[in-house]
Write a protein that holds these residues in place. Structure first.
Motif, PDB file in Angstrom:
ATOM      1  N   LYS A 125       0.878  -1.147   0.011  1.00  0.00           N
ATOM      2  CA  LYS A 125      -0.131   0.046   0.135  1.00  0.00           C
ATOM      3  C   LYS A 125       0.758   1.353  -0.011  1.00  0.00           C
ATOM      4  O   LYS A 125       0.502   2.143  -0.687  1.00  0.00           O
ATOM      5  CB  LYS A 125      -1.104  -0.001   1.243  1.00  0.00           C
ATOM      6  CG  LYS A 125      -2.017  -0.951   1.184  1.00  0.00           C
ATOM      7  CD  LYS A 125      -3.132  -0.816   2.138  1.00  0.00           C
ATOM      8  CE  LYS A 125      -2.618  -1.314   3.706  1.00  0.00           C
ATOM      9  NZ  LYS A 125      -3.629  -1.469   4.404  1.00  0.00           N
ATOM     10  N   LEU A 126       2.006   1.244   0.813  1.00  0.00           N
ATOM     11  CA  LEU A 126       2.733   2.346   0.708  1.00  0.00           C
ATOM     12  C   LEU A 126       3.705   2.572  -0.381  1.00  0.00           C
ATOM     13  O   LEU A 126       4.218   3.596  -0.522  1.00  0.00           O
ATOM     14  CB  LEU A 126       3.789   2.255   2.092  1.00  0.00           C
ATOM     15  CG  LEU A 126       3.232   2.217   3.352  1.00  0.00           C
ATOM     16  CD1 LEU A 126       4.398   1.994   4.482  1.00  0.00           C
ATOM     17  CD2 LEU A 126       2.521   3.418   3.751  1.00  0.00           C
ATOM     18  N   LYS A 127       3.600   1.712  -1.352  1.00  0.00           N
ATOM     19  CA  LYS A 127       4.186   1.874  -2.458  1.00  0.00           C
ATOM     20  C   LYS A 127       3.302   1.925  -3.879  1.00  0.00           C
ATOM     21  O   LYS A 127       3.701   1.813  -5.004  1.00  0.00           O
ATOM     22  CB  LYS A 127       5.196   0.869  -2.969  1.00  0.00           C
ATOM     23  CG  LYS A 127       6.222   0.596  -1.714  1.00  0.00           C
ATOM     24  CD  LYS A 127       7.127   1.754  -2.008  1.00  0.00           C
ATOM     25  CE  LYS A 127       8.112   1.597  -0.797  1.00  0.00           C
ATOM     26  NZ  LYS A 127       9.173   2.880  -0.923  1.00  0.00           N
ATOM     27  N   GLY A 128       2.052   2.373  -3.589  1.00  0.00           N
ATOM     28  CA  GLY A 128       1.053   2.775  -4.662  1.00  0.00           C
ATOM     29  C   GLY A 128       0.074   1.618  -4.891  1.00  0.00           C
ATOM     30  O   GLY A 128      -0.913   1.369  -5.725  1.00  0.00           O
ATOM     31  N   GLY A 129       0.139   0.392  -3.868  1.00  0.00           N
ATOM     32  CA  GLY A 129      -0.855  -0.592  -3.986  1.00  0.00           C
ATOM     33  C   GLY A 129      -2.069  -0.494  -3.243  1.00  0.00           C
ATOM     34  O   GLY A 129      -2.768  -1.831  -3.291  1.00  0.00           O
ATOM     35  N   LYS A 130      -2.650   0.477  -2.793  1.00  0.00           N
ATOM     36  CA  LYS A 130      -3.735   0.624  -1.990  1.00  0.00           C
ATOM     37  C   LYS A 130      -4.876   0.459  -2.953  1.00  0.00           C
ATOM     38  O   LYS A 130      -5.060   1.105  -4.108  1.00  0.00           O
ATOM     39  CB  LYS A 130      -3.820   2.122  -1.358  1.00  0.00           C
ATOM     40  CG  LYS A 130      -5.197   2.212  -0.658  1.00  0.00           C
ATOM     41  CD  LYS A 130      -5.204   3.402   0.132  1.00  0.00           C
ATOM     42  CE  LYS A 130      -6.251   3.674   1.195  1.00  0.00           C
ATOM     43  NZ  LYS A 130      -6.444   5.055   1.681  1.00  0.00           N
TER      44      LYS A 130
END
Length: 99
Positions: free
Chosen positions: A29-34
């Motif tokens: 999530k912190l790398k754009g996977g949210k």
């Protein structure tokens, strides 16, 4: 419709409803996977991923089940835990990154 429990794609053991389980974001999530793809895992398998790899390492090289299974330490762990009952849990020994 099947009443069979889902199968953990990493250790390939069933995940009964009463066993600790969690969803792993293939791209952190912190790398754009949210809101991105997730897989249902045994909680112990999920913990081992995050004890072994940083969010950056996961985002860079381990965004698929196949990639996670190919990591040398994780592959060894998944082979080991596959021999345990589906409800097996173990306390984490802390941060083991760098393996």
């Amino acid at each position: 419709m099947s009443d069979d429990p889902p199968i953990c794609p990493l250790c390939e053991r069933p995940i009964p409803p009463d066993v600790p389980q969690s969803r792993h974001h293939l791209l952190p999530k912190l790398k754009g996977g949210k809101g991105g793809a997730t897989v249902l895992l045994h909680h112990i398998c999920h913990k081992e991923i995050h004890a072994t790899l940083s969010e950056a390492e996961i985002a860079r090289s381990y965004t698929t089940v196949e990639a996670l299974r190919s990591h040398p330490h994780l592959a060894k762990f998944f082979r080991w835990v596959a021999k345990r009952p589906p409800g097996f849990t173990s306390r984490s020994t802390g941060n083991r990154r760098g393996r």
